[in-house]
Design an enzyme around this catalytic site. Sequence first.
Site, PDB file in Angstrom:
ATOM      1  N   ARG A 266       0.861  -1.173   0.000  1.00 38.89           N
ATOM      2  CA  ARG A 266       0.000   0.000   0.000  1.00 38.89           C
ATOM      3  C   ARG A 266       0.901   1.226   0.000  1.00 38.89           C
ATOM      4  O   ARG A 266       1.519   1.530   1.022  1.00 38.89           O
ATOM      5  CB  ARG A 266      -0.900  -0.036   1.239  1.00 38.89           C
ATOM      6  CG  ARG A 266      -1.446   1.295   1.654  1.00 38.89           C
ATOM      7  CD  ARG A 266      -2.587   1.226   2.609  1.00 38.89           C
ATOM      8  NE  ARG A 266      -2.282   0.674   3.927  1.00 38.89           N
ATOM      9  CZ  ARG A 266      -1.592   1.300   4.890  1.00 38.89           C
ATOM     10  NH1 ARG A 266      -1.074   2.478   4.675  1.00 38.89           N
ATOM     11  NH2 ARG A 266      -1.410   0.713   6.060  1.00 38.89           N
TER      12      ARG A 266
ATOM     13  N   TYR B  21       4.187   4.438  11.655  1.00 34.33           N
ATOM     14  CA  TYR B  21       4.539   3.018  11.769  1.00 34.33           C
ATOM     15  C   TYR B  21       5.413   2.477  10.651  1.00 34.33           C
ATOM     16  O   TYR B  21       5.721   1.291  10.641  1.00 34.33           O
ATOM     17  CB  TYR B  21       3.269   2.171  11.897  1.00 34.33           C
ATOM     18  CG  TYR B  21       2.229   2.394  10.821  1.00 34.33           C
ATOM     19  CD1 TYR B  21       2.369   1.795   9.564  1.00 34.33           C
ATOM     20  CD2 TYR B  21       1.125   3.216  11.044  1.00 34.33           C
ATOM     21  CE1 TYR B  21       1.422   2.005   8.571  1.00 34.33           C
ATOM     22  CE2 TYR B  21       0.174   3.436  10.051  1.00 34.33           C
ATOM     23  CZ  TYR B  21       0.325   2.829   8.825  1.00 34.33           C
ATOM     24  OH  TYR B  21      -0.600   3.023   7.846  1.00 34.33           O
TER      25      TYR B  21
ATOM     26  N   HIS C 277      -3.555   4.168   4.871  1.00 35.94           N
ATOM     27  CA  HIS C 277      -4.552   3.117   5.093  1.00 35.94           C
ATOM     28  C   HIS C 277      -5.928   3.639   4.695  1.00 35.94           C
ATOM     29  O   HIS C 277      -6.616   3.062   3.866  1.00 35.94           O
ATOM     30  CB  HIS C 277      -4.570   2.666   6.545  1.00 35.94           C
ATOM     31  CG  HIS C 277      -5.750   1.802   6.849  1.00 35.94           C
ATOM     32  ND1 HIS C 277      -5.910   0.555   6.315  1.00 35.94           N
ATOM     33  CD2 HIS C 277      -6.883   2.047   7.561  1.00 35.94           C
ATOM     34  CE1 HIS C 277      -7.068   0.041   6.698  1.00 35.94           C
ATOM     35  NE2 HIS C 277      -7.683   0.934   7.460  1.00 35.94           N
TER      36      HIS C 277
END
Lengths: 365, 365, 326, 326
Positions: free
Chosen positions: A258, A271, A262
């Site tokens: 990705r 993260y 998100h």
Amino acid sequence: MPRSMIELPYQIEYLSILDEEGKLDKELEPDLSEDLLLEMHRAMLLSRRLDERMLNLQRQGRIGTFAPVKGQEASQIGSAAALDESDWLVQSYRDQAAAVYRGQSIESFLLVYGGFFQGNQLPEGVHNLPVAVPVGTQTLHAAGLAYAIKYRGDESAVMVYFGDGATSEGDFHEAMNFAGVFQTPVVFVCQNNQYAISIPREHQTRSKTLAQKALAYGLPGMQVDGNDILAVYVAAQEAVERARSGEGATMIECLTYRLSLHTTADDPTRYRSEEEVEQWEKRDPIPRFQNYLQEKDLLTDQKIGDLEEEIEEQIQQAVDRAEEQMKELEAEALSMFDHIYAEMPPYLEEQRQALEEVLAEKEGA
Amino acid sequence: MPRSMIELPYQIEYLSILDEEGKLDKELEPDLSEDLLLEMHRAMLLSRRLDERMLNLQRQGRIGTFAPVKGQEASQIGSAAALDESDWLVQSYRDQAAAVYRGQSIESFLLVYGGFFQGNQLPEGVHNLPVAVPVGTQTLHAAGLAYAIKYRGDESAVMVYFGDGATSEGDFHEAMNFAGVFQTPVVFVCQNNQYAISIPREHQTRSKTLAQKALAYGLPGMQVDGNDILAVYVAAQEAVERARSGEGATMIECLTYRLSLHTTADDPTRYRSEEEVEQWEKRDPIPRFQNYLQEKDLLTDQKIGDLEEEIEEQIQQAVDRAEEQMKELEAEALSMFDHIYAEMPPYLEEQRQALEEVLAEKEGA
Amino acid sequence: MPKMTMVEALNLALHQEMEKDDRVIVLGEDVAVDGGVYRVTEGLLEEFGEERVIDTPLAEASIIGASIGMAVYGLRPVCEVQFSGFSYFGMHQIESHAARMRWRSRGGYHVPMVLRTPYGAGIRALEHHSESREAYYAHTPGLKMVIPSGPRNARALLVSAIRDPDPVVFYEAKAVYRAFREEVPEEEETFPIGKAQVVREGDNLTIITYGAMLQPSLEAADTLDEEDGVQAEVIDLLSISPLDHETFVNSVNKTGRVVIVNEAPRSFGPAAEITARLVEKSFWYLEAPVQRVTGYDVIVPLFAYEDVYLPDAKRIVRAAREALSA
Amino acid sequence: MPKMTMVEALNLALHQEMEKDDRVIVLGEDVAVDGGVYRVTEGLLEEFGEERVIDTPLAEASIIGASIGMAVYGLRPVCEVQFSGFSYFGMHQIESHAARMRWRSRGGYHVPMVLRTPYGAGIRALEHHSESREAYYAHTPGLKMVIPSGPRNARALLVSAIRDPDPVVFYEAKAVYRAFREEVPEEEETFPIGKAQVVREGDNLTIITYGAMLQPSLEAADTLDEEDGVQAEVIDLLSISPLDHETFVNSVNKTGRVVIVNEAPRSFGPAAEITARLVEKSFWYLEAPVQRVTGYDVIVPLFAYEDVYLPDAKRIVRAAREALSA
Ligand SMILES: Cc1ncc(C[n+]2csc(CCOP(=O)(O)OP(=O)(O)O)c2C)c(N)n1
Ligand SMILES: Cc1ncc(C[n+]2csc(CCOP(=O)(O)OP(=O)(O)O)c2C)c(N)n1
Ligand SMILES: [Mg+2]
Ligand SMILES: [Mg+2]
């Protein structure tokens, strides 16, 4: 055999055809028509531009939260391209690329992400299920759909999308097992984009691959380079054939990434590192495939430029239509009572009337 | 590697030591103390006789439905014997053999199956969880318990029992995955007794073994002859060691057979043949182990006779105590309000008083 | 006293309880590295480490089921289900085990866990992100069900929930998370579970509500005061189960007129139980039919119509006038 | 007309509907070879084959989730969850999809499935085999919730449920399964979902109930007649959702006094909603507080005390006298 190894019927295969350096494995190269190749390319590009536009709209507050596809276009278009119209696609919340490729309109997604459930109405004859948000749940619908297809003696296949995170849910397990036991015609396509929101793939499960989870159900599993649309297509095509010919279900793990957020509510810098993202940007499925097509003389810079313009225009028109519709639909709040049941029961009718009064009063005020 | 096989970290092992013909694999024979061997034998026999007695009681209407262990004694006692007192046993509804071996009283089971929840009170220091009826759910409690043990730096292991049917539930999947990701000290012991009520193992899942399901979680899995108590013990011992030493979880599939009814409400002739049952009767774990002990001169016919008498007496006393307690407890219906919460909230107190009045009235009448 | 949002106040509660008691651990999807999608668990990983602040696999039944096991071993897990709309994945673990372990083991084991989960509409979210299904949990014996309405009581109730020896389902109103700030004392505060609070006194009418619906209820009370000269007593339930009927019965026995406000669907929802308790306890004091102002019995619409779906001050005022005119 | 138990009547409904309509298929644990643990599906495998009568793996979420997929494809799955106590394993599929697919797809797809499941206490069963959690489903928009009370209406309602275009949760009272026989016509009978039935007429008091509680309610009505000269009207709801308040409101407007009987736990249970509807529709007719006779808010005890737990004629009479004396 007191202490011995048990032989299993399947092993896990890995497949890559057009690698990130653009190196092509000629022997594995599928023989696809020019039309199909260009159609897949266009669909990927459309998805990429739609993502960008939706991100813009979201930032301007014109639509709400949505999940961008960016980076996963090859996994979606490569697999969806292996389906016929009569096959079924069971989607999750990040599958606009495939859904639009299969005939859903862009504005329908804009409506939904603009907060209007009306967008979820599917065009006649498009065999997609509407977006399923609860992770993994849709795999069971696919298993059941496929059972019904088999029961009816129809020759369609069902393809279901889900993420790396979804493999942790009990529903995924139950769906794979159901499909295995009844040999239903499902293709389980896992878009392993390396993260479930902030949770990296390695923390999601201890298994070396996700594809190997198929072994738990006596099913074949395969891992493919999910940014290589040729590999995805070939794997999907094989699995769809298996399904249609009564050989049952297959799981395909597409290794992808990705590249974006998100959802628009997410901050991925919390993260993951920039370097990691940069690494994966080099593996972007679109330029890779574009180069392949250019080398095949199917695309030129000029053609790409034209295509980009055409796509921009297509999206702009969809946005215009969607915004117009949203304006019109604003006054339709009473439609929240529609389609709860086939027939509205009396107590709901009463509530609907009560709301009508409230709305009339507001209008009056 | 464009199209290639992926190597997995684990393979699935099969283990058998004392086979159904009584043939012993000396190399694999564990070196167990005389006491332990006799203790295991006694526990199996006790369970077998308890089953018979409970079936009797049930047929006479003195207790309600329960699930007999018959045939699975080696799987339970062989695995439970690998645990220390400080380890934990997480049981399901067919695990009386192990539970009693670990220190729960016979009468406690009689009470529960006699309809008195009071039987579920565990003796101090017995680290068993009470019977979990909803299939597969207990695997998650085991995973969490084990996490807590690891968090506390304690060196205990958790062993959890479940059936072949339970492997189909999402909870099993989630528990295995949780245990895998966090490397918690759990031993998953599947008593594959070939049936989940009427559903044969082959119809439960397409996978060749249940043990191979461990591969989906990157965990080691092993299949053992579950009617061979030596094999079960060895496999369990290894897995418990792995757990205690921080190497994480293991799954053991014990190939066994339910020789009796699913529960006393079940009629197995509806779904399986007498021949099949007879085949498995030949593999009965108790005579097999008894012969082994006799050949080792640890048992004689005389000793077995004495033991049978002793067990009969033990069970009789438990039955007497249980029936006495049941009689006393009959008047304690108000205790249904106990232990719902640590402290009884006022609305429950009110309901309790209301019931008290109803009961008083009945008594008066 | 610092002024905090509800998110910050909940975060404070977690920090302090984890500092005080090493049995308290936090687990859920994205609660550690990411600090929770609403940042309620922010900073906990850094302070308490990954053994106590656990990013779990994406599997709600396991989050809940493993918490039960942890609690049995003596820990005090505070688990998060990312949205209450996904808590039904673990419904069987909640109903069959969390709620029953104490009972089943005759007090031998108990499950002092907290299941934190954001609920409710009002933040322009996707499907499944706007529901209020507290009635499922309130109807389940063995559970407690708590819903704070603002930063200060959220902090106090979360501390109480963590210390509670029984399983508590703790709904956090997304619409309140960052809606306003309140003074929250640094020093420990608790609030008893099972107690409601009279947040506004009045003699003419009682409004019973909780969670995100407290704000529109107070607004309605102001309107009634200004426009109708009516003094509404407003009761914030805080606990849905145990339900503190004493507090609202006392109020209704005084006012005789009552409006109940909850955003859950009307039928078989919390307002029904409150009505039934009133009928049992205050029947002879009721001067008008009880008015329920609730979500409609429909799927919560996507956000374009969520403001229409949600009870607001206008609807509450309307219902109050109805009650007053009877 | 042959006299049948409820089990036989349900079996008849399945046989006939499967004969008539090849979209109807049956799936669940042990429903095929074994004929269902209560034998409701007995003989179906032999008649319709294993493609239509499906023994599934042991996994409730998959039974429910796969049924949703089948229904979307145009089948009419009648799935069985072996005991209602295990239906929560699929709660997320029910709440998130079965109840929403029609809405989500704006009518493009719908889910004409029936979830059959035995519920309730009274048959000396194990833990989790005696619960009544119909309120979970009744509170969920998009679902219908039906509970027959005897052989004849069970058969008729099951036929209606199978033909219903929307998902129906169909609770079967284990305590009624073989408790008595009734004449059930061979010819097709249906009964409209969402309609209650007055099963005994009376002017002095209304008893509202359903499922296994109908029998003790009727018994209580007899006692009231014999001992008190009171004529109780007894209403069998049959559908919990949609709830036919018109029928019971009419009755209460006549009698002014009401007892509601359900075996589910009291708080946040069905009797609460019925009370609330009465307060909304019959407030000015109520002459006494509504009486709820229900299960207690505890875990259903193991069977030694289940008779004490369950509402019985005595408790109903007691409550009726209370209502009459007010
Ligand atoms: C059952 C459930 N739990 C939690 C969520 C919240 N959530 C939305 S997406 C997501 C991560 C999903 O990860 P993955 O399956 O890898 O798919 P991806 O988003 O990467 O495409 C989570 C936790 C959800 N939608 N459903
Ligand atoms: C979740 C759940 N579904 C259904 C049941 C009813 N049931 C009890 S035992 C059983 C079969 C279990 O089979 P298996 O796991 O193989 O264990 P076994 O009974 O053979 O020991 C079923 C379906 C249950 N107890 N729990
Ligand atoms: Mg992912
Ligand atoms: Mg079994």
